[in-house]
Design an enzyme around this catalytic site. Structure first.
Site: not given
Ligand code: NAD
Ligand code: LMR
Length: 336
Positions: A29, A32-33, A35, A108, A115, A171, A198
């Site tokens: 990924g 992405g934002g 990644g 989420r 996802n 967190d 989470h």
């Molecule tokens: P984003 O849309 O900016 O980036 C996601 C990337 O995943 C994109 O570049 C997309 O092309 C890629 N992608 C989609 N399908 C794919 C696949 N099969 N294989 C590889 N890559 C693939 O989103 P983001 O803002 O980077 O967020 C990504 C995820 O992280 C979301 O599910 C978000 O909820 C999660 N997140 C989790 C936390 C946490 O604390 N754990 C915090 C923030 C965001």
């Molecule tokens: C976060 O805590 O920022 C992530 O889990 C993204 C979300 O959807 O809040």
């Protein structure tokens, strides 16, 4: 820690880190934002010698860009499923921020269907190409994507509970920031354990165990700090107004956690992080608490310590949601 990573990176690129084994890290990924900045931060980590940046598209550009940074890690971009195996081959740590983020009004759990499928495919490829890797799961809903990953690995005969982590570091990052601000302390000098899961009320900061203990916080302050930590993700989603969720602070948190895994793998002792792992600490099978990391992943899952009455009742309140989100993940692979 990031300052120290930057200083060490400068030394590593000057050759001082030579002799340490060096590790292959993949970000799935990576365009992405999260990644992209996470890839940059991993390029700056002195323990990384090979960095695989994988996404369905866009990674050749991201990799070319990141590869010009003056550190030792060799960067390669991989785009599309046909290149996933090569991206993962023999990786030591795999960071997964692949998938869709929330928009205002969504939970989420609303991301589960899309996802869940993405995570399933990626973890199958991990089982086939780097079954010994430490997996850092960022994709939401983490409460369910970790059980999904575990079931995929079990079905492939490759599950090692010591190596599968839900990344809940953001967190902790938030709890520390909010606590330090309110108590008038320096953020870099405070620590706050965060346990549970989470999502919403499953996120439970233990301010009674925060260090140092602030003397100037009332019960109402603790309640407000708890709620702000639980809603930290939603605060960012609302502020971004339809343009996604936390990316930069998550990349920072993801880099902190991956760095902890790499340092533990490299033999550093006493690395303790809160992370969502297979656990016997409560009645649910996955739970985040303090974990000591070792060369092979989880070394010790620590218990909760003494909770305040407020924390105990919040812990009791989260259990039904956490239990059902875990079951949803398990059923997604095994069938309900
Ligand atoms: P984003 O849309 O900016 O980036 C996601 C990337 O995943 C994109 O570049 C997309 O092309 C890629 N992608 C989609 N399908 C794919 C696949 N099969 N294989 C590889 N890559 C693939 O989103 P983001 O803002 O980077 O967020 C990504 C995820 O992280 C979301 O599910 C978000 O909820 C999660 N997140 C989790 C936390 C946490 O604390 N754990 C915090 C923030 C965001
Ligand atoms: C976060 O805590 O920022 C992530 O889990 C993204 C979300 O959807 O809040």
């Amino acid at each position: 820690m990031l300052g120290s990573v930057l200083r060490k990176s400068a030394r590593a690129s000057a050759g001082i880190a030579r002799g340490s084994r060096g590790y292959k890290v993949a970000v799935l990924g990576a365009a992405g934002g999260i990644g992209q900045p996470c890839g940059l931060l991993m390029k700056m980590n002195p323990l990384v010698t090979e960095l695989s940046l994988y996404d369905i598209a866009g990674t050749p550009g991201v990799a070319a860009d990141v590869s010009h940074v003056n550190t030792a890690a060799q960067v390669k971009g991989y785009a599309g499923e046909a290149e996933l195996g090569a991206a993962l081959k023999d990786c030591d740590v795999v960071i997964i921020p692949a998938g869709v983020p929330r928009k205002p009004g969504m939970t989420r759990d609303d991301l589960f269907a899309i996802n869940g499928g993405i995570v399933k495919g990626l973890v199958e490829a991990i089982a086939d190409n780097c079954p010994n890797a430490m997996i850092n799961m960022i994709s939401n809903p983490v409460n369910s994507t970790v059980p999904i990953a575990a079931e995929v690995l079990k079905a492939k005969g490759k599950y090692d509970p010591k190596k599968l982590f839900g990344v809940t570091t953001l967190d902790v990052v938030r709890a520390k920031t909010f606590y330090a601000e309110k108590a008038g302390l320096e953020t870099s000098k405070v620590d706050v354990p965060v346990v549970g899961g989470h999502a919403g009320i499953t996120i439970l900061p233990l301010f009674s165990q925060a260090t140092p203990q602030a003397k100037n916080l009332s019960a109402d302050d603790i309640d407000a700090l708890t709620k702000r930590t639980q809603d930290g993700g939603t605060e960012v989603v609302a502020a971004k107004a339809g343009k996604g969720s936390a990316t930069l602070s998550m990349a920072y948190a993801g880099a902190l956690f991956a760095d902890a895994c790499l340092r533990a793998k490299n033999g550093e002792a006493n690395i303790v992080e809160c992370t969502y792992v297979e656990s016997k600490v409560t009645k649910v099978p996955y739970f985040s608490s303090k974990v000591t990391l070792g060369r092979d992943g989880v070394d010790t899952v620590h218990g909760l310590g003494t909770l305040s009455a407020y924390e105990q009742s919040a812990l009791d309140a989260m259990m039904p949601q956490l239990e059902s989100e875990i079951k949803k993940g398990v059923d997604f692979i095994k069938g309900a």
